[in-house]
Design a protein around this motif. Structure first.
Motif: not given
Length: 275
Positions: A214-221
């Motif tokens: 939605e507002t972020t990528d499919e995952w982050r770190k």
């Protein structure tokens, strides 16, 4: 935790320095924002898109055959390629191998990579519109409430956990050295996430959360400073960042370990690049 709480001037200053350094690091020549292709090498010498010469592999070694007219030079020495050259890598290794184009002959760097025990080439073009149009990564407003205390519980021995990557043809391995445990206001249970070890004992946690897609990528770190002697850690989700695969489709970035999910909206850190 969607409403930012008041930050001190010192917190904001540290945050702004972090963001400036992050954007500068992304916008480097032949960096992650310059990726323009990812192509597997075949057994027969063949052309590849966007690059002169004929490329191939016998499974253990990669080969490039080119003439002086192709304008390819070795990145390391600047020597021109005229004939056949070869290179050998281990799995997950990369080599900035040859370059060409532009006024100085260095506009495009061709990276040789070994992924999933197969050879590939990836082009890094300083004229990539992703780089030339880059104005910084959008982020949530800094929120001190997303600086969370937790604890690190190390394993006796690291555990290799199979994972997927941003490229469906490439499998990965997460070397988990332990779990980071913490609580988020509004979530009744403790959250536990697998962590990898970084330099000087710092930790790296790759995670999903409810903002993904939605507002972020499919995952982050998020990187976590080295745990204190008692195992306590500080997790600053304001410093959650995107993997290169958020900016281009040519990354082979690791997905989170199964279950590395935070079942709440982590409205902190980097957003989708196009937002």
């Amino acid at each position: 935790m969607s409403s930012p709480t008041t930050a001190t001037d010192a917190q904001l200053a540290r945050w702004e320095r972090f963001r400036a350094g992050r954007n500068t690091a992304l916008a480097t020549e032949h960096g992650w924002l310059t990726l323009t292709s990812f192509q597997w090498l075949e057994a027969e010498p063949s052309e590849v898109e966007l690059v002169p010469g004929l490329w191939s592999t016998d499974g253990t070694t990669a080969f490039l055959t080119a003439s002086a007219a192709d304008g390819l030079t070795l990145v390391e020495t600047g020597q021109g390629v005229d004939g056949t050259i070869s290179a050998t890598l281990q799995d997950e290794e990369s080599l900035m191998w040859v370059q060409f184009g532009g006024k100085d002959g260095k506009q495009v760097v061709v990276e040789l990579a070994m992924r999933a025990d197969k050879y590939a080439v990836r082009t890094r073009d300083n004229n990539s519109p992703v780089l030339t149009g880059f104005k910084g990564v959008p982020t949530y407003e800094y929120n001190p409430a997303w600086v969370i205390e937790g604890r690190f519980e190390s394993y006796d021995e690291p555990k290799d956990v199979p994972i997927g990557t941003a490229n469906p043809l490439v499998d990965g391995v997460h070397r988990s050295v332990g779990e980071v445990a913490f609580r988020v206001p509004g979530v009744p249970h403790e959250i536990r996430l697998h962590a990898e070890e970084e330099k000087l004992g710092a930790l790296n946690v790759t995670f999903h959360d409810e903002t993904n897609g939605e507002t972020t990528d499919e995952w982050r770190k998020v990187f976590i400073p080295r745990p204190r002697p008692d195992g306590s850690v500080v997790i600053d989700f304001n410093r959650a960042i995107n993997y290169p695969s958020a900016f281009t489709p040519y990354g082979t970035c690791p997905m989170p370990v199964r279950g590395n999910s935070i079942d709440v909206r982590v409205e902190a850190g980097e957003k989708l690049p196009q937002d």
